[in-house]
Design a protein around this motif. Structure first.
Motif, PDB file in Angstrom:
ATOM      1  N   GLY A   1      -9.377   4.575   1.178  1.00  8.54           N
ATOM      2  CA  GLY A   1      -9.185   3.147   1.383  1.00  8.54           C
ATOM      3  C   GLY A   1      -8.632   2.500   0.132  1.00  8.54           C
ATOM      4  N   LEU A   2      -8.459   1.203   0.197  1.00  6.83           N
ATOM      5  CA  LEU A   2      -7.897   0.475  -0.929  1.00  6.83           C
ATOM      6  C   LEU A   2      -8.966   0.084  -1.924  1.00  6.83           C
ATOM      7  CD1 LEU A   2      -5.699   0.148   1.324  1.00  6.83           C
ATOM      8  CD2 LEU A   2      -5.117  -2.001   0.220  1.00  6.83           C
ATOM      9  N   GLU A   3      -8.601   0.150  -3.201  1.00 12.04           N
ATOM     10  CA  GLU A   3      -9.479  -0.325  -4.270  1.00 12.04           C
ATOM     11  C   GLU A   3      -8.877  -1.598  -4.856  1.00 12.04           C
ATOM     12  OE1 GLU A   3     -10.379   2.843  -7.292  1.00 12.04           O
ATOM     13  OE2 GLU A   3      -8.731   3.790  -6.197  1.00 12.04           O
ATOM     14  N   PHE A   4      -9.688  -2.619  -4.984  1.00  8.92           N
ATOM     15  CA  PHE A   4      -9.250  -3.865  -5.606  1.00  8.92           C
ATOM     16  C   PHE A   4      -8.995  -3.656  -7.091  1.00  8.92           C
ATOM     17  CE2 PHE A   4      -9.091  -8.212  -6.787  1.00  8.92           C
ATOM     18  CZ  PHE A   4      -9.927  -8.392  -7.876  1.00  8.92           C
ATOM     19  N   LEU A   5      -7.891  -4.212  -7.585  1.00  8.16           N
ATOM     20  CA  LEU A   5      -7.575  -4.113  -9.009  1.00  8.16           C
ATOM     21  C   LEU A   5      -7.695  -5.458  -9.717  1.00  8.16           C
ATOM     22  CD1 LEU A   5      -4.425  -1.784  -8.929  1.00  8.16           C
ATOM     23  CD2 LEU A   5      -6.790  -1.149  -9.442  1.00  8.16           C
ATOM     24  N   ILE A   6      -6.940  -6.456  -9.236  1.00  2.94           N
ATOM     25  CA  ILE A   6      -6.887  -7.740  -9.938  1.00  2.94           C
ATOM     26  C   ILE A   6      -6.482  -8.829  -8.963  1.00  2.94           C
ATOM     27  CG2 ILE A   6      -4.482  -7.439 -10.648  1.00  2.94           C
ATOM     28  CD1 ILE A   6      -5.240  -8.800 -13.336  1.00  2.94           C
TER      29      ILE A   6
ATOM     30  N   LEU B   1      -2.858 -14.081  -5.161  1.00  4.57           N
ATOM     31  CA  LEU B   1      -2.151 -12.801  -5.180  1.00  4.57           C
ATOM     32  C   LEU B   1      -3.111 -11.713  -5.632  1.00  4.57           C
ATOM     33  CD1 LEU B   1       1.437 -12.132  -6.435  1.00  4.57           C
ATOM     34  CD2 LEU B   1      -0.428 -10.650  -7.185  1.00  4.57           C
ATOM     35  N   TYR B   2      -3.061 -10.581  -4.959  1.00  3.84           N
ATOM     36  CA  TYR B   2      -3.996  -9.488  -5.199  1.00  3.84           C
ATOM     37  C   TYR B   2      -3.217  -8.184  -5.404  1.00  3.84           C
ATOM     38  CZ  TYR B   2      -7.027 -12.776  -2.657  1.00  3.84           C
ATOM     39  OH  TYR B   2      -7.705 -13.895  -2.229  1.00  3.84           O
ATOM     40  N   TRP B   3      -3.736  -7.339  -6.267  1.00  3.90           N
ATOM     41  CA  TRP B   3      -3.245  -5.972  -6.398  1.00  3.90           C
ATOM     42  C   TRP B   3      -4.362  -5.003  -5.991  1.00  3.90           C
ATOM     43  CZ3 TRP B   3       1.575  -4.203  -7.394  1.00  3.90           C
ATOM     44  CH2 TRP B   3       2.502  -5.073  -7.986  1.00  3.90           C
ATOM     45  N   TYR B   4      -3.959  -3.984  -5.215  1.00  2.00           N
ATOM     46  CA  TYR B   4      -4.882  -2.942  -4.787  1.00  2.00           C
ATOM     47  C   TYR B   4      -4.232  -1.584  -5.054  1.00  2.00           C
ATOM     48  CZ  TYR B   4      -7.141  -6.627  -1.993  1.00  2.00           C
ATOM     49  OH  TYR B   4      -7.783  -7.781  -1.575  1.00  2.00           O
ATOM     50  N   ARG B   5      -5.073  -0.562  -5.124  1.00  4.90           N
ATOM     51  CA  ARG B   5      -4.580   0.803  -5.265  1.00  4.90           C
ATOM     52  C   ARG B   5      -5.138   1.632  -4.111  1.00  4.90           C
ATOM     53  NH1 ARG B   5      -6.099   4.152 -10.643  1.00  4.90           N
ATOM     54  NH2 ARG B   5      -8.219   3.902  -9.834  1.00  4.90           N
TER      55      ARG B   5
ATOM     56  N   GLY C   1       4.135  -1.720  -0.483  1.00  7.67           N
ATOM     57  CA  GLY C   1       3.571  -0.834  -1.500  1.00  7.67           C
ATOM     58  C   GLY C   1       4.613  -0.142  -2.355  1.00  7.67           C
ATOM     59  N   THR C   2       4.155   0.295  -3.523  1.00  5.25           N
ATOM     60  CA  THR C   2       4.951   1.156  -4.411  1.00  5.25           C
ATOM     61  C   THR C   2       4.210   2.475  -4.538  1.00  5.25           C
ATOM     62  OG1 THR C   2       5.905  -0.646  -5.734  1.00  5.25           O
ATOM     63  CG2 THR C   2       5.788   1.537  -6.756  1.00  5.25           C
ATOM     64  N   ARG C   3       4.888   3.554  -4.172  1.00  5.23           N
ATOM     65  CA  ARG C   3       4.280   4.884  -4.308  1.00  5.23           C
ATOM     66  C   ARG C   3       4.591   5.418  -5.704  1.00  5.23           C
ATOM     67  NH1 ARG C   3       2.192   8.414  -0.861  1.00  5.23           N
ATOM     68  NH2 ARG C   3       2.910   7.159   0.906  1.00  5.23           N
TER      69      ARG C   3
ATOM     70  N   SER D   1      -1.560   8.406  -9.982  1.00  2.00           N
ATOM     71  CA  SER D   1      -0.719   8.596  -8.804  1.00  2.00           C
ATOM     72  C   SER D   1      -1.412   8.008  -7.576  1.00  2.00           C
ATOM     73  CB  SER D   1      -0.445  10.086  -8.576  1.00  2.00           C
ATOM     74  OG  SER D   1       0.304  10.625  -9.639  1.00  2.00           O
ATOM     75  N   ALA D   2      -0.718   7.098  -6.905  1.00  2.00           N
ATOM     76  CA  ALA D   2      -1.292   6.380  -5.771  1.00  2.00           C
ATOM     77  C   ALA D   2      -0.230   5.449  -5.221  1.00  2.00           C
ATOM     78  CB  ALA D   2      -2.518   5.565  -6.206  1.00  2.00           C
TER      79      ALA D   2
END
Lengths: 114, 116
Positions: free
Chosen positions: B42-47, B32-36, B110-112, B87-88
């Motif tokens: 583009g998307l940034e990897f978080l965890i 499972l991955y989280w991105y912002r 996604g969650t805005r 905010s993202a």
């Protein structure tokens, strides 16, 4: 380390003409490469992926991409654009030995004129 | 369920408040991955979580960000003391076992998050 550069932030084509979205990558190891599409207010959808098999990869909706190791490129093409192709396209690289974390390019917005 | 689901779809919060975002991965997906995704970027990897291994937190931008995952199911991303730069759109993805192979990641809607 790995990185992805999408050479054009915006591309505009007329309906029925070819599409070319350019992508260059850098990676210390043999990468896996992907193209994702994001339509307005919709989630990311995988178009196609390269994982060290055939260098010419065919995806959905008539898109294809060619992996060129010598040029470190993975450009996305389509022979004839359709209005429904208008969207944001992301070139993505991942390494299995980096947990498959995806590194995204900045995106290319494709506009299709009637 | 058929795909990755996230809740809420939209969240507006005041600066300084804490928020919690939820992700339900595809059943059977161990990674499972989280991105912002900031506006126009583009998307940034978080965890990244993989099974019961320690998560890869290398993409978290500050100690205000944290995430948890219960086994191989739901994950929550928590942002404490939110700032306007948070905010993202926060995207969650899941995939089959990532060890040694490159599997497709399936993304949620996604969650805005908007911090006022």
């Amino acid at each position: 380390a790995q990185s992805v550069t999408q050479l054009d932030s915006h591309v505009s084509v007329s309906e029925g003409t070819p599409v070319l979205l350019r992508c260059n990558y850098s990676s210390s190891y043999s990468p896996s490469l992907f193209w994702y599409v994001q339509h307005p207010n919709k989630g990311l959808q995988l178009l196609l992926k390269y994982t060290s098999a055939a260098t010419l990869v065919k995806g959905i909706n008539g898109f294809e991409a060619e992996f060129k190791k010598s040029e470190t490129s993975f450009h996305l093409t389509k022979p004839s654009a359709h209005m429904s192709d208008a969207a944001e396209y992301f070139c993505v690289v991942s390494l299995y030995n980096a947990g498959n974390m995806l590194t995204f390019g900045g995106g290319t917005r494709l506009m299709v004129k009637p | 369920g058929a795909g990755v689901s996230q809740s809420p779809s939209n969240k507006v919060t005041e600066k300084g408040k804490d928020v919690e975002l939820r992700c339900d991965p595809i059943s059977g997906h161990t990674a499972l991955y989280w991105y912002r995704q900031r506006l126009g970027q583009g998307l940034e990897f978080l965890i990244y979580f993989q099974g019961n291994s320690a998560p890869d937190k290398s993409g978290l931008p500050s100690d205000r960000f944290s995430a948890e995952r219960t086994g191989e199911s739901v994950s929550t991303l928590t942002i404490q003391r939110t700032q306007q730069e948070d905010s993202a759109v926060y995207l969650c993805a899941s995939s089959l076992d990532a060890a040694g192979k490159s599997y497709e990641q399936y993304f949620g809607p996604g969650t805005r998050l908007t911090v006022t």
